[in-house]
Design an enzyme around this catalytic site. Sequence first.
Site, mmCIF file in Angstrom:
data_model
loop_
_atom_site.group_PDB
_atom_site.id
_atom_site.type_symbol
_atom_site.label_atom_id
_atom_site.label_comp_id
_atom_site.label_asym_id
_atom_site.label_seq_id
_atom_site.Cartn_x
_atom_site.Cartn_y
_atom_site.Cartn_z
ATOM 1 N N ASP A 175 35.002 31.278 86.494
ATOM 2 C CA ASP A 175 34.385 29.995 86.150
ATOM 3 C C ASP A 175 34.872 28.913 87.106
ATOM 4 O O ASP A 175 35.759 29.155 87.938
ATOM 5 C CB ASP A 175 34.658 29.619 84.687
ATOM 6 C CG ASP A 175 36.102 29.884 84.236
ATOM 7 O OD1 ASP A 175 36.981 30.071 85.108
ATOM 8 O OD2 ASP A 175 36.360 29.904 83.028
ATOM 9 N N ASP A 204 40.230 28.068 70.855
ATOM 10 C CA ASP A 204 39.029 28.123 70.015
ATOM 11 C C ASP A 204 38.290 29.457 70.153
ATOM 12 O O ASP A 204 37.169 29.604 69.689
ATOM 13 C CB ASP A 204 38.082 26.958 70.357
ATOM 14 C CG ASP A 204 37.595 27.001 71.809
ATOM 15 O OD1 ASP A 204 37.952 27.931 72.560
ATOM 16 O OD2 ASP A 204 36.835 26.091 72.198
ATOM 17 N N HIS A 213 37.369 30.926 73.072
ATOM 18 C CA HIS A 213 36.470 31.089 74.226
ATOM 19 C C HIS A 213 37.012 32.108 75.224
ATOM 20 O O HIS A 213 38.218 32.323 75.313
ATOM 21 C CB HIS A 213 36.166 29.740 74.914
ATOM 22 C CG HIS A 213 37.303 29.094 75.641
ATOM 23 N ND1 HIS A 213 37.666 27.777 75.461
ATOM 24 C CD2 HIS A 213 38.164 29.559 76.588
ATOM 25 C CE1 HIS A 213 38.671 27.470 76.251
ATOM 26 N NE2 HIS A 213 39.002 28.547 76.948
ATOM 27 N N GLU A 245 32.137 28.569 75.117
ATOM 28 C CA GLU A 245 32.690 27.922 73.933
ATOM 29 C C GLU A 245 32.056 28.495 72.663
ATOM 30 O O GLU A 245 31.026 29.185 72.743
ATOM 31 C CB GLU A 245 32.428 26.412 74.032
ATOM 32 C CG GLU A 245 33.152 25.734 75.191
ATOM 33 C CD GLU A 245 34.637 25.488 74.911
ATOM 34 O OE1 GLU A 245 35.271 26.324 74.248
ATOM 35 O OE2 GLU A 245 35.159 24.451 75.364
#
Length: 260
Positions: free
Chosen positions: A66, A135, A137, A142
């Site tokens: 990413d 979270d 991811h 996400e």
Amino acid sequence: MEVVIVGSEAAVGEIVADAVCELLEVVPEPALGLATGSSPLPVYRELVRRHQRGLSFAAVTPYMLDEYLGLPDGHPQQYRAFLRREFTDQVGITPDRLLGPDGGSDRPDDACRAYDALIRANGGIDLQILGIGTDGHIGFNEPASSLASRTRLKTLQEQTRRDNARFFDGDLDAVPRHVMTQGVGTILESRHIVLIATGLPKAASIAKAVEGPVTAMIPASALQLHRHVTIVLDEPAASELTLADYFKATYRQKPKWQGL
Ligand code: F6R
């Protein structure tokens, strides 16, 4: 899923570096997927150490997972700059060989599609290193990301921006809001996926990803659908797994990589 629980960050580095070394021995021109962030740093350190003793990365093509959108060239937190500094420059991989989405593109959607197509056209990724967000991811997919998603633009959630502010001198406003990330579907096409998590803040998301239902709310849970995933954890990151003792009892230590 193979879950490996080890005693230290250094042990995390060795186990994952062993997997990379095995890949280098078996595949003539390996495609290695690289994550950024703090989780893979012990691996990169160990691989740099082995390179200094003779391990060659001449045949390796590294692929970025990413990238932040819009950070100026030369910004130290650009993921390309991070990977060069922490790993590729130190193991003799020239910058042009590090493949990734172009975070400076004025047509970022096209740049994402082009990168996804490039990965496929080149035959896919042999071993993908991942971290996990608090979270749940993976990459920057996400919660509520499609589990079939391809490389695309995403908007970061507030929690992820807060988690990453530590890389921007604690300045939340400096953390980009938009990123380019391989999709969950793209990641799942990698032949072997190694996810690394260390530290107590990762315990809850690891427990949900490994032992919870497969759900878009925890994108890492999609790894349960992949046939070759290794999850490498330290004790704090493993501390909410109900099966931790089982994983420890059943993990069969492979003979240590003997090359260097
Ligand atoms: C990094 C990435 C992220 C991180 C995750 C954990 O390329 O895609 O998914 O792996 O946010 O970050 P650290 O390792 O810094 O806790």
